[in-house]
Enzyme design. Structure first.
Site: not given
Length: 397
Positions: A94, A287, A291
């Site tokens: 990410d 995080d 996600d």
């Protein structure tokens, strides 16, 4: 049952082999007696068993590695995830808060038909109840106390932005996809950064440009992962194409997919899993709340410690937030663990097999076979509990 599910494939293989070999040991002892008519030689076979060393050394090696990871501020839920990291040939990242600091700052305000202050205040009010880093940056840029009594119903739109009632008016603040959904054309920024478009009562009011900073060690950490054998590094982000591609180019990532909703990330992870080699694994590092589905889908889901609580709960591994070198350290530790387990496996089979052979040949009496078997089991277990041979933090390049 949960403990069994957390075992690595190599650990489970050793345990299953140990159980399988027990009847063969008895059969070997009977066969030895049948062929030699020598009770001493038959007992020499019985004195040596593969089960003890195989069932002790492998779990001890995993527990020792998990303890070592804990000292590095890495939390691991089971040996199978360390094995997945060691075998990972694809690592997916990410962007916000993972590869970047997640500390946003407003760098430009481009209003249409309203003043800069009016546009910023409207966006800050719409985002006033959100704790997302982008929302915090808007509130910090406003720099004054917000009268939240002016804000009515608020709806967070996952991966797109927010819809809120401000002063009785319907206000939208989010990305280009959100503007498309409500049928408004938004002005392209032409600048690298996260863009928050603002609209009210069906009218486009302009956009606010917000910049994030790449973590200083991200490029070196990704290069180190590739040096460790990772074949593909991928960036998945909900940000605009120009933002994602700029970050990917700066960090040397192999692939980048932008403007993704949480469901899109899961679909992309599933597609990447299909592309991995038969022996390879996929790890996902993220995080945020968005996600969480992708963290669950990956072979090893790795969360950042200061990320969303649900991401940490779902993830298989949690690493410290201050440095991506923790990911390099995790990979190094995992590979060292896998190497140790394989070496233990070969040693136990080879050494105990030799003891059985020497016992059948009459070279070793039962007492000697039993003593050497016990000492070798103790030795391999103690070795499994020792520190893994990995570089110290100050030896990283």
């Amino acid at each position: 049952q949960r403990s069994e599910r957390m075992k690595s494939a190599t650990e489970a293989k050793a345990s299953n082999l140990a159980d399988t070999l027990v009847p063969f040991t008895f059969a070997g002892s009977l066969l030895s007696f049948a062929l030699t008519r020598n009770v001493t030689r038959a007992l020499s076979v019985l004195m040596v068993d593969f089960s003890c060393a195989l069932k002790l050394a492998m779990p001890l090696a995993v527990l020792s590695a998990m303890r070592e990871a804990g000292r590095e501020h890495i939390t691991v839920k089971g040996g199978k995830f360390l094995e997945a990291v060691a075998k990972a040939d694809t690592i997916v990242f990410d962007k916000t808060g993972t590869l970047t600091k997640g500390v946003f700052q407003v760098t430009a305000i481009h209003p249409e038909g309203v003043s800069q202050q009016e546009l910023l205040e409207l966006a800050a009010l719409a985002e006033s109840y959100s704790d997302h880093p982008i929302s915090r940056s808007l509130k910090e840029a406003w720099g004054k106390a917000l009268d939240t009594a002016r804000v009515g119903q608020v709806e967070e739109l996952s991966g797109r932005g927010v819809r809120a009632q401000v002063d009785g008016k319907e206000v939208w603040a989010g990305n280009g996809k959100l503007m498309e959904e409500i049928g408004l054309a938004c002005r392209p920024s032409g600048q690298v950064g996260t863009v928050v478009h603002v609209a009210a009562e069906g009218r486009y009011l302009g956009y606010i440009l917000i910049a994030d900073e790449v973590k200083p060690d991200a490029k070196e950490a990704i290069a180190a992962l590739k040096a460790q054998g990772v074949k593909k590094t991928v960036l998945l982000t909900g940000d605009a194409k120009d933002v994602g591609e700029a970050v990917a180019q700066e960090l040397g990532l192999d692939e980048v997919y932008t403007q993704l909703l949480p469901g899109d990330k899961v679909e992309r992870v599933e597609a990447l899993l299909q592309e991995t080699s038969s022996k390879g694994k996929l790890a996902f590092v993220g995080d945020g709340i968005n996600d969480s589905p992708a963290l669950s889908e990956a072979d090893a889901g790795i969360a950042i410690s200061d990320g969303a609580a649900i991401a940490r709960e779902i993830a298989d591994i949690t690493i410290a937030a201050d440095s991506l070198w923790e990911l390099v350290r995790l990979r190094e530790l995992s590979m060292a663990l896998l190497h140790r387990i394989q070496n233990n496996y070969r040693f136990v089979i080879g050494f105990n097999g030799a003891l059985i052979g020497l016992g059948v040949a009459g070279v070793l009496p039962p007492a000697t076979s039993a003593m050497r078997h016990t000492l070798s089991t103790l030795a391999v277990s103690l070795h499994s509990m020792s520190a893994l041979p990995i570089s110290k933090p100050d030896q990283r390049s």
